[in-house]
Design an enzyme around this catalytic site. Structure first.
Site, mmCIF file in Angstrom:
data_model
loop_
_atom_site.group_PDB
_atom_site.id
_atom_site.type_symbol
_atom_site.label_atom_id
_atom_site.label_comp_id
_atom_site.label_asym_id
_atom_site.label_seq_id
_atom_site.Cartn_x
_atom_site.Cartn_y
_atom_site.Cartn_z
ATOM 1 N N GLU A 180 0.779 -1.233 0.000
ATOM 2 C CA GLU A 180 0.000 0.000 0.000
ATOM 3 C C GLU A 180 0.818 1.294 0.000
ATOM 4 O O GLU A 180 0.783 2.062 0.969
ATOM 5 C CB GLU A 180 -0.959 0.001 1.195
ATOM 6 C CG GLU A 180 -1.999 -1.097 1.110
ATOM 7 C CD GLU A 180 -3.070 -1.007 2.187
ATOM 8 O OE1 GLU A 180 -2.960 -0.142 3.088
ATOM 9 O OE2 GLU A 180 -4.020 -1.812 2.134
ATOM 10 N N GLU A 295 -5.795 -7.869 -0.660
ATOM 11 C CA GLU A 295 -6.483 -7.701 0.617
ATOM 12 C C GLU A 295 -7.942 -7.354 0.359
ATOM 13 O O GLU A 295 -8.246 -6.526 -0.496
ATOM 14 C CB GLU A 295 -5.901 -6.546 1.456
ATOM 15 C CG GLU A 295 -4.624 -6.824 2.187
ATOM 16 C CD GLU A 295 -4.237 -5.650 3.089
ATOM 17 O OE1 GLU A 295 -5.152 -4.914 3.546
ATOM 18 O OE2 GLU A 295 -3.038 -5.448 3.325
#
Length: 394
Positions: A180, A295
């Site tokens: 991320e 995710e």
């Protein structure tokens, strides 16, 4: 009465199962989701304790256990994402990888892959290295890769990881460049990613590489521009891999801001996951790219028989959509497992006192392969939880 969507989910699951039965033929295993290669879970622990770096093992952070690997592989999950902190594995920029930390990672990889599973190695650093220790390192204005930390240092990390024989010689090991990237310039991040990819291939590793987008890798923000007017949709077309073995890693949660900090499902809409993946899916189709959902989270509290509990429909709608677009999607991983999550964590996926998490029965039908005990047609529906399944009523 049953929700129409619930009935459709069972019909869809049954169709998938029957396709798997046909593919089994002489009794071997087959993918229950044609075209989707991987299904699994994030196993946290090695990335914990960001306030204390490198920290003390089993005090500030830990590693997932062989028991968790055994449990989740028994639930038809064949892929584990292993988040870790860069600063623990490489305790100063360009230093030799810490032997003790590396041995822990190698042990996890060796055990998981001995079970036939894949392991995704994931520096969980939000495109930063040694920012001021804080709970929200993704918001740090220091330690940014490509700005404060040169791309050569990031490439050095990946060159060393890709040179580890237990990784480079194991086709079940996958390299996820970074967790991320956030609050960084998108073109700067692309330059960093390309430097790391080049170093991996220069090390002679042919492993699959997962390339995350900026803005927390959010699929729903793939077309959102940064301050320079550059979106992932534009900038990620500049990713280069001489090995041509990469996919784009995106994440997606269902709450209003997509952060995964709330158990809520936006507008209580069971199609929200599909909606948030659609633009990215279409981008991949148009540009001949592949995607991986690294995710996602569905809170256990949203799963049940109550009229407002639509987590299982949301999950099935999204994973069925991915299967329908298997030319794009390589697979998925739910969040989250790991030995240190408290029992009341909203996305807790490990069993508690021997009892499966609420989400587990709804992940299993979308799992990686049909287990051997389920190979017989007569028992397959029961094995996958499609017989005697209690559904919500209105």
């Amino acid at each position: 009465m049953q929700h129409p969507s619930s009935i459709q989910n069972v019909v869809t699951r049954t169709a998938i199962v029957l396709a798997a039965v046909a593919a089994l033929g002489g009794g071997g295993q087959a993918h229950a989701r044609p075209g989707l290669l991987m299904a699994g879970i994030n196993l946290s622990g090695a990335e914990f304790g960001a306030q204390n770096l490198p920290g003390t093992y089993n005090t500030d952070y830990t590693y997932p256990t062989p028991g968790e690997i055994d449990y989740f592989t028994s639930k038809r999950m064949d892929t584990f994402r292993l988040p870790f902190r860069w600063e623990r594995l490489q305790q100063s920029q360009n230093a030799t990888l810490n032997a003790t930390e590396l041995s822990r990672m190698v042990s996890f990889v060796n055990y998981a892959t001995s079970k036939g599973a894949n392991v995704i190695i994931d520096p969980h650093n939000f495109a930063r290295y040694y920012p001021t220790p804080a709970a929200n390192i993704q918001d740090s204005s220091t330690g940014i890769v490509g700005v404060d930390v040169p791309n050569s240092s990031f490439a050095n990390l990946w060159s060393q990881i890709a040179s580890v024989p237990q990784f480079k010689n194991n086709s079940h090991v996958i390299f996820n460049l970074m967790n991320e990237p956030a609050n960084v310039n998108t073109d700067t991040w692309v330059g960093s990613a390309n430097a790391a990819i080049t170093s991996i291939r220069a090390a002679g590793a042919s492993n699959l590489i997962l390339v995350p987008g900026n803005r927390y890798s959010g699929a729903w923000q793939w077309y959102t521009s940064d301050s320079n007017g550059r979106s992932n949709a534009l900038a990620m077309l500049s990713i280069k891999d001489t090995g041509n073995n990469y996919a784009f890693d995106v994440h997606q949660y269902m709450d209003n801001d997509g952060s995964g900090t709330s158990a809520t499902i936006t507008n209580n809409d069971p199609t929200i996951g599909v909606q948030r993946l659609t633009a990215f899916t279409n981008w991949c189709i148009t540009n001949h790219r592949r995607g991986f959902l690294g995710e996602f989270g569905i809170a256990n509290s949203t799963i049940g028989t109550g009229a407002g509990q639509i987590g299982d429909e949301t999950l099935s709608n999204m994973l069925n959509y991915m299967s329908q677009n298997s030319d794009v999607w390589m697979g998925w991983q739910t969040w989250g497992g790991g030995p240190w999550w408290p029992n009341n964590y909203i996305f807790h996926a490990d069993p508690i006192n021997g009892v499966d998490a609420a989400i587990m029965p709804y992940l299993i039908p979308h799992g990686a392969v049909v287990p051997e005990p389920c190979a017989a047609t007569a028992s397959l529906l029961a094995c996958l939880g499609l017989i005697g399944q209690r559904r919500r009523t209105t």
